[in-house]
Design an enzyme around this catalytic site. Structure first.
Site, PDB file in Angstrom:
ATOM      1  N   ASP A 110       0.859  -1.190   0.000  1.00  0.00           N
ATOM      2  CA  ASP A 110       0.000   0.000   0.000  1.00  0.00           C
ATOM      3  C   ASP A 110       0.892   1.236   0.000  1.00  0.00           C
ATOM      4  OD1 ASP A 110      -1.730   2.086   0.374  1.00  0.00           O
ATOM      5  OD2 ASP A 110      -2.818   1.185   2.047  1.00  0.00           O
TER       6      ASP A 110
ATOM      7  N   HIS B  52       0.512   7.976   3.787  1.00  0.00           N
ATOM      8  CA  HIS B  52       1.143   7.298   4.913  1.00  0.00           C
ATOM      9  C   HIS B  52       2.644   7.561   5.021  1.00  0.00           C
ATOM     10  CE1 HIS B  52      -2.674   5.252   5.263  1.00  0.00           C
ATOM     11  NE2 HIS B  52      -2.570   4.788   4.038  1.00  0.00           N
TER      12      HIS B  52
ATOM     13  N   ILE C 243      -0.369   9.309   8.437  1.00  0.00           N
ATOM     14  CA  ILE C 243      -1.088   8.403   9.343  1.00  0.00           C
ATOM     15  C   ILE C 243      -0.752   6.946   9.022  1.00  0.00           C
ATOM     16  CG2 ILE C 243      -2.969  10.031   9.733  1.00  0.00           C
ATOM     17  CD1 ILE C 243      -4.661   8.423   7.734  1.00  0.00           C
TER      18      ILE C 243
ATOM     19  N   GLY D 260      -4.751   1.726   7.940  1.00  0.00           N
ATOM     20  CA  GLY D 260      -5.778   1.059   8.722  1.00  0.00           C
ATOM     21  C   GLY D 260      -5.552  -0.442   8.798  1.00  0.00           C
TER      22      GLY D 260
END
Length: 302
Positions: free
Chosen positions: A203, A208, A223, A226
């Site tokens: 990903d 990120h 961040i 998830g």
């Protein structure tokens, strides 16, 4: 069911959704090696002390159960949603993830992903879209993983579609924690470079890693993925209660790399309901979450 239907028809669907579901994504391949398994395990907090997860020569070397979210990632991201009104990929939020583990996870393999649009709901100001992916072993044809991925697209609602979805069992369960103290609690600090490591499992969203991109999204810093902190929580449940055959979570908040995760768990029969929060901000980041245990008498090999 070892093969997905060509179209998930629903008599309650409006014409727009019925036509959108007919756009069948192409099957996609996913191949991986022991190196990819180790990299994923490290990405969700495994360490050099966890040889069964980080050393391919260990007699119990294995992928952590949530590895099952990796093979489907590109496949589920490839389903076209351009037919939705006002569709803007920048306004897409990952809402929920359900993973069913249907067979032993090989430590290397060649998989084929079948992807379909399963359900599309009109939430007024947003659209809720659930995609289902079957991941099959190309050698045996057996389904190894089933993933159901629900995303919310802000600003894409109001198209006249149905508002409420169907009960899909464990994939849609409310998983409300009981009003008592948890049966187990695990606390684990993530590394400031956690997102930089986890992104190498596939990903590569700059949200990120790139502070300037994160700022566009309204965040002071990049961040954590998830699916990364879902993996941490899945590891906490495995360590506390043993192996499981499915896991479902709702993404309720963000985690910043370096924050401490606290997973609280309640066992009810062969199910473990759990929630995860950040210690520093006391912010819930995973809710409506649970696993179904494989064997209620078996503990994980720690």
């Amino acid at each position: 069911m070892s093969k997905l239907p060509d179209v998930f028809t629903d008599p309650e669907d409006c014409q727009l959704v019925a036509e959108g579901k007919k756009d069948k994504p192409e099957d996609s391949e996913f191949s991986y090696t022991e190196r990819d398994v180790i990299l994923y395990n490290l990405g969700i907090g495994a360490t050099a002390k966890d040889l069964q997860w980080t050393y391919e020569g260990h007699e119990d070397f294995a992928a952590l159960p949530t590895f099952g979210v990796l093979p489907q990632f590109v496949a589920s991201s490839g389903a076209s949603l351009n037919w939705l009104p006002n569709f803007n990929p920048a306004k897409l939020l990952h809402g929920e993830q359900y993973l069913s583990i249907k067979g032993p996870i090989p430590t290397e393999g060649n998989f084929l992903n079948e992807t379909r649009l399963m359900e599309v709901l009109d939430k007024g100001k947003a659209a809720s879209v659930t995609t289902i992916v079957y991941t099959k072993d190309m050698t045996t044809g057996n389904v190894i993983f089933e993933n159901q991925i629900t995303v919310f697209i802000r600003g894409a609602g109001g198209f006249g579609g149905k508002r409420s979805g169907k009960d899909r069992g464990a994939a849609t369960a409310a998983n409300t924690p009981p009003k008592r103290q948890p049966d187990a609690v695990v606390e684990e600090k993530t590394d400031p470079s956690q997102a930089a490591l986890y992104r190498l499992s596939g990903d590569y969203n700059p949200l990120h890693i790139d502070p300037s991109f994160a700022a566009i999204g309204g965040f002071d810093q990049p961040i954590l993925h998830g699916l990364c902190f879902m993996g941490f929580a899945g590891k906490h449940v495995l360590q506390s209660f043993g192996p499981y055959k499915d896991i479902k979570v709702r993404f309720s908040g963000v985690v910043f790399p370096g924050e401490t995760l606290i997973t609280e768990m309640w066992r009810i029969g062969n199910r473990v309901i759990f929630s995860t929060k950040t210690k520093e901000r006391n912010s819930t980041v995973l809710s409506a979450a649970a696993v179904t245990l494989v064997d209620t008498d078996t503990k994980a090999k720690l």
